[in-house]
Design an enzyme around this catalytic site. Structure first.
Site, PDB file in Angstrom:
ATOM      1  N   LYS A  61       0.882  -1.174   0.000  1.00 28.92           N
ATOM      2  CA  LYS A  61       0.000   0.000   0.000  1.00 28.92           C
ATOM      3  C   LYS A  61       0.924   1.231   0.000  1.00 28.92           C
ATOM      4  O   LYS A  61       1.440   1.646   1.021  1.00 28.92           O
ATOM      5  CB  LYS A  61      -0.875  -0.015   1.269  1.00 28.92           C
ATOM      6  CG  LYS A  61      -2.246   0.599   1.094  1.00 28.92           C
ATOM      7  CD  LYS A  61      -2.240   2.051   0.671  1.00 28.92           C
ATOM      8  CE  LYS A  61      -2.101   2.978   1.851  1.00 28.92           C
ATOM      9  NZ  LYS A  61      -1.842   4.383   1.432  1.00 28.92           N
ATOM     10  N   GLU A  74       8.948   1.461  11.487  1.00 33.89           N
ATOM     11  CA  GLU A  74       9.930   2.548  11.425  1.00 33.89           C
ATOM     12  C   GLU A  74       9.133   3.841  11.461  1.00 33.89           C
ATOM     13  O   GLU A  74       8.404   4.161  10.520  1.00 33.89           O
ATOM     14  CB  GLU A  74      10.776   2.418  10.160  1.00 33.89           C
ATOM     15  CG  GLU A  74      11.613   1.159  10.247  1.00 33.89           C
ATOM     16  CD  GLU A  74      12.606   0.968   9.125  1.00 33.89           C
ATOM     17  OE1 GLU A  74      12.663   1.817   8.229  1.00 33.89           O
ATOM     18  OE2 GLU A  74      13.308  -0.046   9.152  1.00 33.89           O
ATOM     19  N   CYS A 122      13.178  11.015   7.859  1.00 35.26           N
ATOM     20  CA  CYS A 122      12.942  10.711   9.280  1.00 35.26           C
ATOM     21  C   CYS A 122      14.206  10.867  10.106  1.00 35.26           C
ATOM     22  O   CYS A 122      14.143  11.106  11.301  1.00 35.26           O
ATOM     23  CB  CYS A 122      12.410   9.293   9.405  1.00 35.26           C
ATOM     24  SG  CYS A 122      13.559   8.085   8.717  1.00 35.26           S
ATOM     25  N   GLU A 133       7.758  16.433  16.056  1.00 39.41           N
ATOM     26  CA  GLU A 133       8.336  16.234  14.729  1.00 39.41           C
ATOM     27  C   GLU A 133       7.660  17.178  13.731  1.00 39.41           C
ATOM     28  O   GLU A 133       6.435  17.174  13.612  1.00 39.41           O
ATOM     29  CB  GLU A 133       8.137  14.782  14.276  1.00 39.41           C
ATOM     30  CG  GLU A 133       8.790  14.504  12.939  1.00 39.41           C
ATOM     31  CD  GLU A 133       8.523  13.096  12.407  1.00 39.41           C
ATOM     32  OE1 GLU A 133       7.364  12.646  12.450  1.00 39.41           O
ATOM     33  OE2 GLU A 133       9.478  12.453  11.928  1.00 39.41           O
TER      34      GLU A 133
END
Ligand code: NAD
Ligand code: 6OD
Length: 492
Positions: free
Chosen positions: A187, A263, A297, A396
């Site tokens: 996906k 992750e 990231c 973040e």
């Protein structure tokens, strides 16, 4: 490696994206589509089939059939050859894939061509070679019994991906999943469907049997994403994305007790001691702050600088940042392109306003570049005068926005660096060997670099501590996740 100067004129046009199920490109059963928007121009790139439960059911059924079929029965040397061939074809089609990646993400073409696509190919080459070296454990119990373990594939695996390094991160999962003998349902992120779509065709060209690799486009909640995580025949999910999404997936996957590899997000510290080489630090910190528009990231978004070097660092870092050209991803002079979407752009701008409210000083950036009227472009942004209590230091942002914070002692910076629920990566800069080891051993993160950043050896464990991840991928760790071990005990 392709550099900015060697980019070839662009021939590739954006594509419409269909699902890839059982070796065929198919629309959604209800013909539903959504629009794929170019973040650099705000224009429509094409249509994307919008899948849901029906398409996921079809893809999982195809993957289940393929699992018990030719893929599992194939000698591992033949499987490795096919996986290697996928990497070869990615390299043969590098220019086309790089262009599609830049259309989709807004990232500069030099970056797609020099990092994303070559690394996507290398993921297949690496895991094809790695599987050839795999062994398993054997334990002898004197002359009583012999134990050995058999490694077996899990079955159908769901791979759910983010938009920031679309093909690189997708292949980081597909390659070991296939090498271990599984079949997959992918996906892709809804913002970046194009290179994933082409991967279906590439796998077929390389000789992957129908049904082994399936791709279903669509959204996350109440859509293709959740249908995949809830599906009873999917044995494991490897997910990369936001921490909050990870929590939702864990709740959904708990009903069928799926194996999970995560992750997730990060708020990574760069720790710069005054004894480090400032010019080298600045050069790498520019990358760790702003490469891929800060949408990596692993980007270091909290920059802690020892007070003795603080003023010099800020002055040089700000000066160098001001030289960065933001612009058209297909213009070779652009160091940074556009952010992924209007929604994300608005969110990042919101954090810049928040920084001001929190007393932060915008040393440079914080705005749309004056020469760019359209597209989700943002100047690289440096904030000072903030502290650990500020939301811009805690949360973040996932954009070209960094905070610089001074520190006085090693103990203080270790405490500040660890003062977060994230624990993905850190980068430590010092020429003092003992200090490097001491500090690296105390930082709560899955990946720590000393005097470098994002230097990758694919054999090493990759993943986050705390709320930045669950489990590790890379080398043996990927095979541990994508396979099951059975111990066989033989009485002698
Ligand atoms: P996201 O979590 O919004 O989406 C990731 C994927 O999950 C997409 O394909 C999305 O459609 C799907 N999804 C969303 N909700 C879902 C649900 N309820 N069920 C199933 N699937 C669902 O993340 P993003 O915005 O695409 O990516 C940015 C985030 O990813 C950042 O937080 C970044 O730090 C993180 N990231 C982490 C790593 C890493 O290696 N740790 C790498 C890249 C990105
Ligand atoms: O290099 C890799 O293998 C990897 N998984 C990188 C992740 C980058 C995150 O944005």
């Amino acid at each position: 490696m392709q550099t900015q100067e060697t980019i070839q004129p662009l021939k590739t046009k954006p594509i419409d994206c269909l699902h890839f199920i059982d070796g065929k490109y198919v629309p959604s059963q209800n013909e539903k589509t959504f629009l794929n928007i170019n973040p650099a121009t705000e224009e429509v790139l094409g249509k994307v089939a919008e899948g849901g439960k029906i398409e996921i059911d079809m893809a999982v059924a195809a993957a289940s059939r393929a699992f018990v079929g030719p893929w599992r029965k194939m000698p591992s040397a033949d499987r490795a050859k096919i996986i290697r061939r996928i990497g070869d074809i990615i390299l043969e089609r590098k220019d086309e894939l790089a262009a599609l990646e830049s259309y989709d993400t807004g990232k500069p073409l030099w970056l797609s061509s020099s990092i994303d696509i070559p690394r996507a190919a290398y993921n297949f080459h690496f895991f094809a070679d790695y599987m050839a070296s795999l062994g398993t454990d054997a334990y002898q119990m004197d002359d009583v019994a012999l134990n050995y373990s058999l490694r077996r594939p899990l079955g159908v695996i769901g791979l759910i991906n983010p938009w920031n390094l679309p093909l690189l991160l997708l292949t980081w999962k597909v390659a070991p999943a296939l090498a271990a003998g599984n079949t997959v349902v992918i996906k892709p992120a809804e913002w970046t469907p194009m290179t994933a779509t082409i991967l279906g065709e590439i796998c077929q060209q390389a000789g992957v049997p129908d049904g082994v690799v399936n791709i279903v486009h669509g959204f996350g909640p109440d859509s293709a994403g959740s249908a995949l995580t809830e599906h009873p025949d999917v044995k494991a999910i490897s997910f990369t994305g936001e921490t909050s999404t990870g929590k939702a997936i864990m709740a959904a996957a708990s009903q069928t007790l799926k194996r999970l590899s995560y992750e997730l997000g990060g708020k990574n510290p760069n720790i710069i001691f005054a004894d480090s080489d400032l010019d080298e630090v600045i050069e790498t910190t520019i990358k760790s702050s702003f490469i891929n528009q800060g949408e990596v990231c692993l980007c270091g978004s909290r920059i802690y600088v020892e007070r003795a070097a603080y003023d010099a660092f800020v002055e040089k870092f700000v000066a160098k940042t001001k030289q960065m050209v933001v612009g058209d991803p297909f213009d070779s002079s652009s160091k940074m392109g556009a952010l992924i979407s209007e929604e994300h752009y608005t969110r990042v701008l919101h954090y810049i306003e928040l920084a001001k409210e929190e007393g932060g000083v915008i040393e440079t950036g914080g705005r749309r570049p004056a020469h760019l009227e359209k597209g989700y472009f943002l100047e690289p942004t440096i904030i000072t005068n903030v502290n650990s209590k500020c939301r811009v230091v805690k949360e973040e942002i996932f954009g070209p926005v960094v905070c610089i914070i001074p520190f006085d002692t090693e103990e203080e910076v270790v405490e500040k660096a660890n003062d977060t629920h994230y624990g993905l990566s850190a980068s430590i800069w010092t020429n003092d060997l003992r200090r490097a080891h001491r500090v690296a051993g105390q930082i709560e993160a899955g990946i720590i670099w000393v005097n470098t950043w994002f230097l990758r050896d694919l054999r090493t464990p990759f993943g986050g501590s705390k709320q930045s991840g669950v489990g590790r991928e890379g080398g043996m760790h990927s095979f541990e996740f994508f396979s099951d071990l059975t111990n066989i005990c033989i009485k002698l």
